[in-house]
Design an enzyme around this catalytic site. Structure first.
Site, short mmCIF file in Angstrom:
data_model
loop_
_atom_site.label_atom_id
_atom_site.label_comp_id
_atom_site.label_asym_id
_atom_site.label_seq_id
_atom_site.Cartn_x
_atom_site.Cartn_y
_atom_site.Cartn_z
CG ASP A 77 -3.62 1.66 3.23
OD1 ASP A 77 -4.77 1.17 3.17
OD2 ASP A 77 -3.15 2.20 4.24
N GLY A 78 -4.91 0.61 0.06
CA GLY A 78 -5.69 1.02 -1.12
C GLY A 78 -5.60 0.08 -2.31
N GLY A 80 -3.19 -0.55 -4.43
CA GLY A 80 -1.97 -1.36 -4.52
C GLY A 80 -2.08 -2.63 -3.70
CE1 TYR A 217 -3.27 11.71 -8.04
CE2 TYR A 217 -5.34 12.32 -9.10
CZ TYR A 217 -4.51 11.37 -8.53
OH TYR A 217 -4.92 10.06 -8.47
CE LYS A 221 -1.97 9.30 -10.65
NZ LYS A 221 -1.35 7.98 -10.48
N1 LIG Z 1 -8.36 6.29 -4.78
C1 LIG Z 1 -8.83 6.78 -5.91
O1 LIG Z 1 -9.98 7.23 -6.00
C2 LIG Z 1 -7.96 6.80 -7.14
C3 LIG Z 1 -8.56 7.15 -8.36
C4 LIG Z 1 -7.79 7.18 -9.49
C5 LIG Z 1 -6.46 6.82 -9.44
N2 LIG Z 1 -5.89 6.48 -8.25
C6 LIG Z 1 -4.47 6.11 -8.26
O2 LIG Z 1 -4.30 4.85 -7.66
C7 LIG Z 1 -3.02 4.75 -7.08
C8 LIG Z 1 -3.15 4.23 -5.66
O3 LIG Z 1 -3.90 5.17 -4.93
P1 LIG Z 1 -4.69 4.79 -3.60
O4 LIG Z 1 -5.95 5.53 -3.68
O5 LIG Z 1 -4.72 3.33 -3.43
O6 LIG Z 1 -3.77 5.50 -2.51
P2 LIG Z 1 -3.55 5.17 -0.97
O7 LIG Z 1 -4.69 4.42 -0.41
O8 LIG Z 1 -3.15 6.46 -0.37
O9 LIG Z 1 -2.30 4.17 -0.98
C9 LIG Z 1 -1.07 4.61 -1.45
C10 LIG Z 1 -0.04 3.53 -1.24
O10 LIG Z 1 1.19 4.06 -1.73
C11 LIG Z 1 2.12 4.12 -0.65
N3 LIG Z 1 2.90 5.35 -0.76
C12 LIG Z 1 2.45 6.62 -0.72
N4 LIG Z 1 3.48 7.46 -0.85
C13 LIG Z 1 4.59 6.69 -0.95
C14 LIG Z 1 5.95 6.99 -1.11
N5 LIG Z 1 6.40 8.23 -1.14
N6 LIG Z 1 6.82 5.97 -1.21
C15 LIG Z 1 6.40 4.68 -1.14
N7 LIG Z 1 5.12 4.35 -1.00
C16 LIG Z 1 4.21 5.35 -0.90
C17 LIG Z 1 1.29 4.13 0.60
O11 LIG Z 1 2.12 3.68 1.65
P3 LIG Z 1 1.84 4.11 3.16
O12 LIG Z 1 0.83 3.15 3.60
O13 LIG Z 1 3.13 4.02 3.82
O14 LIG Z 1 1.30 5.52 3.10
C18 LIG Z 1 0.16 3.18 0.21
O15 LIG Z 1 0.57 1.85 0.30
C19 LIG Z 1 -2.41 6.12 -7.18
O16 LIG Z 1 -1.52 6.16 -8.27
C20 LIG Z 1 -3.59 7.04 -7.44
O17 LIG Z 1 -3.22 8.18 -8.15
C21 LIG Z 1 -6.61 6.45 -7.10
#
Ligand SMILES: NC(=O)c1ccc[n+]([C@@H]2O[C@H](COP(=O)([O-])OP(=O)(O)OC[C@H]3O[C@@H](n4cnc5c(N)ncnc54)[C@H](OP(=O)(O)O)[C@@H]3O)[C@@H](O)[C@H]2O)c1
Length: 325
Positions: A77-78, A80, A217, A221
């Site tokens: 998702d997201g 990744g 959080y 980071k």
């Molecule tokens: N979104 C933002 O605005 C933002 C901004 C700055 C930094 N980030 C960073 O970007 C990264 C990705 O975030 P995102 O926004 O893409 O998050 P997301 O949409 O919630 O996706 C998270 C992904 O990680 C997987 N995941 C979550 N917990 C897990 C666990 N315990 N074990 C294995 N897989 C797990 C989820 O799998 P499931 O599908 O099974 O839940 C999903 O594939 C993170 O490190 C976040 O801190 C995000």
């Protein structure tokens, strides 16, 4: 009368030249300061153009430069998933490591159908800590891992620390913190042997600020950013590219609790747009927000002292929480 004339003469002859010299010194300091601000502004703009626009003009041979396979954690998702698709678009085979087997299978099928590359999936719940890495290591053993994207991350909604559960603490530590060095440890020996590879760690813009209500959080980071810089110093000269990505808002499940930051717009990228932009910066910046409007946003925030940003964030969260009550 004569005394007054003497005093005036003394003022004109002795004091005024001193004042003039002080004025000149201040003017010189002012010119130097204005010059350094201008140079640093132009440097930032040039760097921004090179990282976010110039980098996109050149086709990259990621397989040739780094290796055949990429591993992406949290790839169903997201951001990744965006990274997995973007790297596959560049011809890389992808190892998807994530929590939900159904989502892993669907993501892998999607990537194979769209980009015709090989995939492997590893179901791993990083919140379980140490026990998940043996299985991941087995999947990576015979593959030439060229790129590791340490993306997996989690965030609970903003809350005071006394409302954070013990389970939240260990989840943050295992998912956001431990996964980064633990995954790096798995791929680094092979990269060192081949003298090539890239480690991309997804941190966040919040790494720069000690944010109340997001205390764990933002601290996790900061760890990711700090660890990445140290690893870059250790291995940057061994043929390995180490990059820290510090995004602002990307429209994903992570921030779905607040429609204003979740809705895609000028400052909030979609995960696919974000990943395309961030992958283009590989080799162009050791540390970047990965997306040009996030770069603008960070540069603006950095004009203010940290206490001011922290105070604004605090009032914003408290205001929103009052509205929800
Ligand atoms: N979104 C933002 O605005 C933002 C901004 C700055 C930094 N980030 C960073 O970007 C990264 C990705 O975030 P995102 O926004 O893409 O998050 P997301 O949409 O919630 O996706 C998270 C992904 O990680 C997987 N995941 C979550 N917990 C897990 C666990 N315990 N074990 C294995 N897989 C797990 C989820 O799998 P499931 O599908 O099974 O839940 C999903 O594939 C993170 O490190 C976040 O801190 C995000």
């Amino acid at each position: 009368m004569a005394v007054a004339v003497d005093s005036a003469k003394y003022l004109i002859d002795e004091i005024l030249p001193i004042l003039k010299r002080i004025e000149e010194a201040f003017a010189l300091v002012g010119i130097c300061y204005a010059g350094s601000v201008t140079v640093s502004f132009l440097w930032k703009v040039t760097k921004g153009v090179r990282v976010h626009f110039w980098s996109k003009l050149w086709k990259k041979d990621l397989v040739g430069k780094y290796g055949k396979w990429a591993v992406v954690t949290g790839s169903t998702d997201g951001i990744g998933k965006g990274y997995a698709k973007e790297l596959a678009k560049h011809g890389m085979n992808i190892v998807l490591v994530s929590r939900s087997i159904g989502k892993l299978e669907r993501a892998a099928e999607e990537i194979v159908a769209e980009f015709g590359v090989e995939t492997d999936i590893v179901q791993a719940d990083f919140s379980l800590g140490r026990q998940v890495y043996d299985d991941i290591a087995r999947h990576l053993k015979d593959k030439e891992i060229g790129i590791l994207v340490n993306n997996v991350g989690t965030m609970v909604t903003p809350r005071l620390f006394d409302k954070v559960t013990e389970n939240d603490i260990w989840t943050y530590v295992n998912v956001n913190v431990a996964s980064v060095p633990a995954m790096t440890k798995l791929v680094l020996p092979g990269m060192l042997e081949r003298k090539k590879g890239a480690i991309i760690n997804i941190s966040s813009e919040v790494a720069y600020f000690s944010l109340p209500y997001l205390q764990l959080y933002s601290a996790t980071k900061s760890f990711v950013s700090s660890f990445t810089r140290a690893i870059d110093t250790e291995y940057g000269s061994s043929g390995i590219t180490v990059q820290c990505i510090e995004p602002a808002g990307v429209s994903t499940n992570l921030n779905a609790f607040d429609e204003r930051i979740h809705r895609p717009g000028f400052f909030t990228a979609t995960p696919d747009h974000f990943a395309t932009s961030a992958v283009a910066t590989l080799g162009y910046a050791k540390s970047t927000t990965g997306y040009w409007t996030h770069g603008l946003q960070l540069s603006f925030l950095q004009l203010f002292p940290e206490w001011f940003i922290v105070m604004c964030f605090r009032y914003m969260v408290e205001f929103n929480q009052k509205k929800l009550k």
